[in-house]
Design an enzyme around this catalytic site. Structure first.
Site, mmCIF file in Angstrom:
data_model
loop_
_atom_site.group_PDB
_atom_site.id
_atom_site.type_symbol
_atom_site.label_atom_id
_atom_site.label_comp_id
_atom_site.label_asym_id
_atom_site.label_seq_id
_atom_site.Cartn_x
_atom_site.Cartn_y
_atom_site.Cartn_z
ATOM 1 N N HIS A 1 69.645 70.060 -1.925
ATOM 2 C CA HIS A 1 68.799 71.108 -2.492
ATOM 3 C C HIS A 1 69.566 71.998 -3.455
ATOM 4 C CE1 HIS A 1 70.258 72.758 1.449
ATOM 5 N NE2 HIS A 1 70.710 73.664 0.618
ATOM 6 N N ARG B 1 57.840 59.911 -10.126
ATOM 7 C CA ARG B 1 58.195 59.421 -8.792
ATOM 8 C C ARG B 1 57.230 60.031 -7.773
ATOM 9 N NH1 ARG B 1 63.558 60.570 -11.065
ATOM 10 N NH2 ARG B 1 64.739 58.626 -11.261
ATOM 11 N N GLU C 1 63.848 45.572 -10.593
ATOM 12 C CA GLU C 1 64.978 46.194 -9.918
ATOM 13 C C GLU C 1 65.591 45.298 -8.858
ATOM 14 O OE1 GLU C 1 63.500 49.830 -8.234
ATOM 15 O OE2 GLU C 1 61.567 48.926 -7.774
ATOM 16 N N ASN D 1 69.106 51.664 -11.237
ATOM 17 C CA ASN D 1 69.799 52.151 -10.035
ATOM 18 C C ASN D 1 69.785 51.099 -8.930
ATOM 19 O OD1 ASN D 1 69.862 54.428 -11.596
ATOM 20 N ND2 ASN D 1 68.553 55.651 -10.268
ATOM 21 N N ASP D 2 68.603 50.589 -8.614
ATOM 22 C CA ASP D 2 68.510 49.569 -7.570
ATOM 23 C C ASP D 2 68.978 48.208 -8.062
ATOM 24 O OD1 ASP D 2 67.749 50.769 -5.174
ATOM 25 O OD2 ASP D 2 65.644 50.882 -5.757
ATOM 26 N N ARG E 1 74.545 52.186 -2.696
ATOM 27 C CA ARG E 1 74.870 53.310 -3.572
ATOM 28 C C ARG E 1 74.896 54.641 -2.838
ATOM 29 N NH1 ARG E 1 69.751 55.292 -6.085
ATOM 30 N NH2 ARG E 1 68.012 54.006 -5.376
ATOM 31 N N CYS F 1 64.363 52.931 -16.962
ATOM 32 C CA CYS F 1 64.066 54.237 -16.378
ATOM 33 C C CYS F 1 65.111 54.695 -15.373
ATOM 34 C CB CYS F 1 62.681 54.234 -15.713
ATOM 35 S SG CYS F 1 62.540 53.143 -14.295
#
Length: 582
Positions: free
Chosen positions: A206, A313, A449, A472-473, A483, A520
């Site tokens: 956060h 998302r 992905e 990312n994936d 990751r 993305c």
């Protein structure tokens, strides 16, 4: 004596200021057994402490300044939901009634039980909600014990180094803490902090979220920073490198002061590119889109000149609700707000990407998952729960009546999954027609992905209007690297030859078949990779709004005709990183 501390860079830029330390949050808790006739009194003590914290957080919400980042309000909601979670309250009662633990012991024991479940979660964002749970438990304990809340000590008089930065009395301050709760940050908002440093946390903690929303440098995961830094030490936060320099010499201070001013000038210069079309030197028009998590994020996207949202998302609407999923109307209102916020530009909504490792369905909480990243997540979870999936699809289709909506499906790998997904989209339309609800057309897209999808694009190109590469994936699955695991983080390599070839092949095949394709993932916003992706033929990038102008600058300086040959040599290299560095 000057020394440096290394952590995780989560918000770019340089901050220089005097350290303001937040008192340690650790409490000593007594452990003892109670008698049976003390059970009700101990439960009442926990309940009273919990209720006092709930009232405190609700009061903070009501008094929240209008200019407070919306992430703070959302995180306070998360804390309130954690306080009300049945697993926490029922567990505490269990330890008191059945084991005869005293109230504090019962509360900390149940915290450890739930914390272990958070540690096992695959998703970075959800795993780091353990810190939120720890903070609400600590606040309850403080109320029960009558202990004061952590305080911020005021700074001492100015030092010689102050004169190197400012001739006024407004000495810049940086906040250093073991961790910071959203409630703490609201209480400290009266002070203007130039940056944050915390011992714990990750890129999705956060503190990182709020620091990015406030556009201030931050380093988290600095471990013992709060113990090594003293009150009023001069501190430099290098948000690019993830380094904290403590008690810098005048030479280092002057050097970073210059770097800070250069950064400010660079941001000001980049802001002038907002309305400049993203066109390369050889006339190639490039599409720059924004990644968002919540509808309000469209404000930042429009501000930097994004031409649409390439990735909404939607799972952030589902998080922290403990099984109470958003209904169709709530989702519809959120999607419509995003569509209207983009003022006629397209919004790509990704269907919910959560799974069995995430605490959304209480009935699955106790299931064992040795590797959740390879389990029932994203579209697999949606197809396993068609009622939930149909609810989201209907909400998205309804929002499409209010503007341009693209529907993006994550983690597809099999033709059978594609067919099931398309059938459910058709069923959702039929249900809306039967109810007489207005809905609109959507362009259908799939995320690439999983290596199996990148190596078998034929069914994707047959059934979908566009593809979006989730790097990312794709990196994680191609290299078999978790990751979220810091012990193998150094092996997570975006420019590994296998990763680059999968990305390049996907772009090339989409172009050959006349299909739109975008990236993305984090690679899209990495300016060190912009020229390479352009050379591969990519013409659509989607990234965090804060990265758009820097990437646009790279595009304006690029000649794709010349980059094509260079990109081919990078793809053929044994060590692409060497060519990229040169």
């Amino acid at each position: 004596m000057t020394f440096s501390i290394h952590g995780i860079a989560v918000a770019r830029g340089v901050a220089i200021g005097r350290a303001v330390l937040v008192g340690s949050s650790r409490l000593d808790v007594a452990h003892y057994f109670i008698s049976a006739d003390q059970v009700d009194a101990e439960i009442d003590r926990v309940r009273a402490g919990r209720n006092a914290v709930v009232e405190e957080l609700q009061r903070l919400q009501q008094d929240m300044p209008k200019d407070a980042p919306h992430e703070l309000a959302a995180l306070l909601d998360v804390h309130l939901m954690l306080l009300e979670d049945e697993m926490l309250t029922a567990g505490v009662k269990h330890w008191i009634r059945d084991r005869l633990y005293n109230a504090e012991w019962a509360l900390t024991t149940q915290f450890e039980v739930i914390a272990r479940q958070f540690d096992e979660m695959e998703d970075d964002y959800l795993r780091e909600r353990k810190a939120d749970l720890e903070q609400v438990v600590e606040r309850v304990l403080r109320r029960m014990l009558g202990a004061p809340l952590p305080v911020v000590s005021g700074p001492r008089p100015r030092r010689q180094q102050d004169l190197l930065l400012d001739d006024t009395q407004d000495v810049p301050l940086v906040l250093v803490a073991h961790d910071l709760s959203p409630a703490d940050m609201l209480q400290f908002k009266q002070s203007v902090f130039a940056g944050f440093v915390t011992d714990v946390g990750g890129k999705t903690s956060h503190t990182a979220i709020v620091a990015r929303s406030m556009d201030i440098p931050a380093v988290v995961g600095a471990r013992s920073a709060s113990h090594l830094v003293r009150q009023d030490d001069w501190v430099i936060i290098d948000g690019e490198a993830g380094i904290i320099i403590v008690d810098p010499s005048p030479i280092i201070l002057a050097e970073y002061g210059f770097k800070q001013r250069q950064g400010d000038l660079e941001r000001e210069r980049l802001s002038r590119l907002r309305n400049t079309p993203a066109v390369t030197m050889d006339g190639q028009r490039i599409e720059l889109l924004a990644n968002i998590e919540m509808p309000d994020d469209t404000l930042a996207a429009v501000k930097v000149g994004a031409v649409g949202v390439g990735l909404f998302r939607s799972e952030f609407l589902f998080m922290g609700r403990h099984g109470r999923l958003p209904d169709e109307d709530e989702q519809f209102e959120a999607y419509r707000a995003a569509v209207e916020g983009m003022q006629g530009m397209p919004v790509t909504i990704r269907t919910v990407d959560v799974g069995a490792d995430k605490p959304l369905d209480e009935s699955r909480r106790d299931d064992a998952h040795l590797n959740p990243a390879l389990g029932l997540r994203a579209i697999r979870w949606c197809l396993a729960d068609p009622a939930m999936f149909l609810t989201q699809l209907r909400a998205i289709l309804r929002a499409a009546a209010h503007g341009q909506v693209h529907l993006l499906i994550p983690m597809l790998a099999h033709a059978s999954e594609i067919r099931q997904t398309l059938a459910l989209i058709g069923q959702a339309r039929e249900q809306l027609d039967h109810r007489g609800d207005v809905h609109g057309p959507v362009r259908l897209g799939a995320m690439i992905e999983i290596p199996a999808a990148a190596l078998n694009l034929r069914p994707f190109l047959k059934y979908f209007d566009f593809l979006s590469i989730g790097t990312n994936d794709l990196i994680q699955y191609t290299l078999a690297i978790d990751r979220a695991d810091e012990t193998v983080a150094d092996l997570y390599d975006p420019v590994h030859p296998a990763v680059l070839r999968l990305v390049a092949q996907t772009i090339a095949e989409c172009q050959a078949q006349g299909r739109d394709v975008s990236v993305c993932g984090e690679m899209a916003g990495d300016t060190t990779l912009t020229r390479l992706l352009l050379g591969m033929g990519l013409r659509s990038f989607s990234m965090h709004p804060s990265q758009i102008l820097a990437v646009k600058q790279e595009i304006l300086r690029a000649d794709t005709a010349k980059l094509k040959t260079w990109a081919r040599s990078v793809l053929d290299a044994e060590n692409p990183a060497e060519l990229l560095a040169g």
